[in-house]
Every structure is written in structure tokens, then in C-alpha cells.
Enzyme design. Sequence first.
Site, PDB file in Angstrom:
ATOM      1  N   ASP A  47      41.761  35.946  35.513  1.00 44.81           N
ATOM      2  CA  ASP A  47      40.413  35.819  36.069  1.00 44.81           C
ATOM      3  C   ASP A  47      39.997  34.361  35.971  1.00 44.81           C
ATOM      4  O   ASP A  47      39.831  33.828  34.867  1.00 44.81           O
ATOM      5  CB  ASP A  47      39.411  36.685  35.296  1.00 44.81           C
ATOM      6  CG  ASP A  47      39.606  38.180  35.503  1.00 44.81           C
ATOM      7  OD1 ASP A  47      40.677  38.583  35.997  1.00 44.81           O
ATOM      8  OD2 ASP A  47      38.688  38.942  35.157  1.00 44.81           O
TER       9      ASP A  47
ATOM     10  N   LYS B 104      34.977  38.432  41.854  1.00 42.15           N
ATOM     11  CA  LYS B 104      34.313  38.946  40.648  1.00 42.15           C
ATOM     12  C   LYS B 104      32.937  38.307  40.531  1.00 42.15           C
ATOM     13  O   LYS B 104      32.774  37.114  40.777  1.00 42.15           O
ATOM     14  CB  LYS B 104      35.187  38.635  39.434  1.00 42.15           C
ATOM     15  CG  LYS B 104      34.601  39.033  38.084  1.00 42.15           C
ATOM     16  CD  LYS B 104      35.587  38.705  36.972  1.00 42.15           C
ATOM     17  CE  LYS B 104      34.961  38.842  35.592  1.00 42.15           C
ATOM     18  NZ  LYS B 104      35.911  38.491  34.508  1.00 42.15           N
TER      19      LYS B 104
ATOM     20  N   LYS C  59      35.325  43.095  41.623  1.00 45.75           N
ATOM     21  CA  LYS C  59      35.114  43.362  40.200  1.00 45.75           C
ATOM     22  C   LYS C  59      33.675  42.999  39.845  1.00 45.75           C
ATOM     23  O   LYS C  59      33.236  41.876  40.078  1.00 45.75           O
ATOM     24  CB  LYS C  59      36.091  42.564  39.335  1.00 45.75           C
ATOM     25  CG  LYS C  59      35.873  42.758  37.830  1.00 45.75           C
ATOM     26  CD  LYS C  59      36.942  42.044  37.004  1.00 45.75           C
ATOM     27  CE  LYS C  59      36.640  42.120  35.507  1.00 45.75           C
ATOM     28  NZ  LYS C  59      37.677  41.462  34.693  1.00 45.75           N
TER      29      LYS C  59
END
Length: 228
Positions: free
Chosen positions: A91, A153, A182
Site C-alpha cells: 500500500d 485506497k 479499499k
Amino acid sequence: MNLTDILAKCDHTLLTQTATWEDIRAVCDDGMRYHTASVCIPACYVKQAKDYVEGKLPICTVIGFPNGYDTTAAKCFMASDAVDNGADEVDMVINIGWAKAGLWEAVTEEIAAVKAACKGKLLKVIIETCLLTDEEKIQLCKCVSDSGADYIKTSTGFSTAGATFEDVALFAKYVAPHVKIKAAGGISSLEDAEKFIALGASRLGTSRIVKLAKALEQGKTAANDGSY
């Protein structure tokens, strides 16, 4: 949606600066017990965690976290190093200053470079929605879509706010079909988790859902024992 289905979409997360190996090991134990999508942990623990879980749980880590202003070369090295140490998922935080300046090509190129450094592993791109206008979020949906990354995300959980329903709905409208979503930061109830999933989130970054599962489990045990 039942609790097992929600847990299967959770990246069970511990990213506090004070996290010790004992803390990380406990998160890994929880991830394996409750069959979460992954555990998301600091990069310094990736190799140790990978060895500990013995293939029973994907390991995720964070790159350029939480501010995103490392150089592209540094982010690429961190991503490559994490994958070499056993990370299954990465990430990364975008360069938010570049986004605020409208340097969309530079943002896209950096994400693409980090994706290449991930050597085929999943890349989720954190854009830190709380610091952006809706117009900037829409532009970043395009950047992520064009970069080859796997997920967009919402948040690091270390800024001024976390995921919102509105931002996940916006992502679902503007990202390319191959990009998953996400939601992370501030997801505190099963009801919220269900709504984020219904709006289009495939992953949830949170530690609270496992805590809720534990509490429910303890409640059932207490009820079975005739105690409260």
C-alpha cells in the site's frame, strides 16, 4: 452479509509507531484465526511475519507512509525490498503535494514505477481523500486507473479523517473496471463495514472488525456459560 464474509475483506492493520514484534505476532494470530484478507504491518516486520505465518495469511505493508513525499526512487526501493522480504501486497501513499499542484502525469508515472517495483504483487494506492477536493479525487481515479495499480485506497488513518461513504461511491463511479477499492480509516462498526462493501469496496483497512468479532465470540461464550 455475515461476519465471516466481512472479515475476509479486511486487511487487519497495525501501523502504530510503537508496535513491537509481540504486537505484530498477535495481529498475525488474529488474522489467521479469523481468516482476514491480510495483515497490514510495518515494513520492518514483513520478513519475520512472513516466516511466522508460514503461508497461511497474506502479508501487506506500507510504502511512503504516511506522508507520501519520499522520492520515487526511495518508494521503488522500499516496495522492492518489501516484496523481497515476503510482502504479498503493498500500500503506497501518493505524492499529495504533486496532486495539489495538478501534476497528474508525474503522479501517474510514480505509481507505475512503484507497481513495476512490486514485481507482480498487489499494489494499493492511498490518495488521502481528506486532503483533496472532489475534482482532485476524480483526477486521481484516472491516475490510478492509468498506472496499472490494482487498488485505490481512501486513507492512511494518520491524517485528519478516514474513509467516507461518499468517497467510496465516487471511486466506484470514476475508476476503471480493473481497479478495486479499499476503504480505510475510522471503520468502527459492522454496519459501516457492510455499507462500504455495498458501495463498492473490496477491501477494508481496519483493526476494529476483528476486535468486534472477538467481542461477539466472547459474548456467545459468556451466554453459553450462563454468565455476563
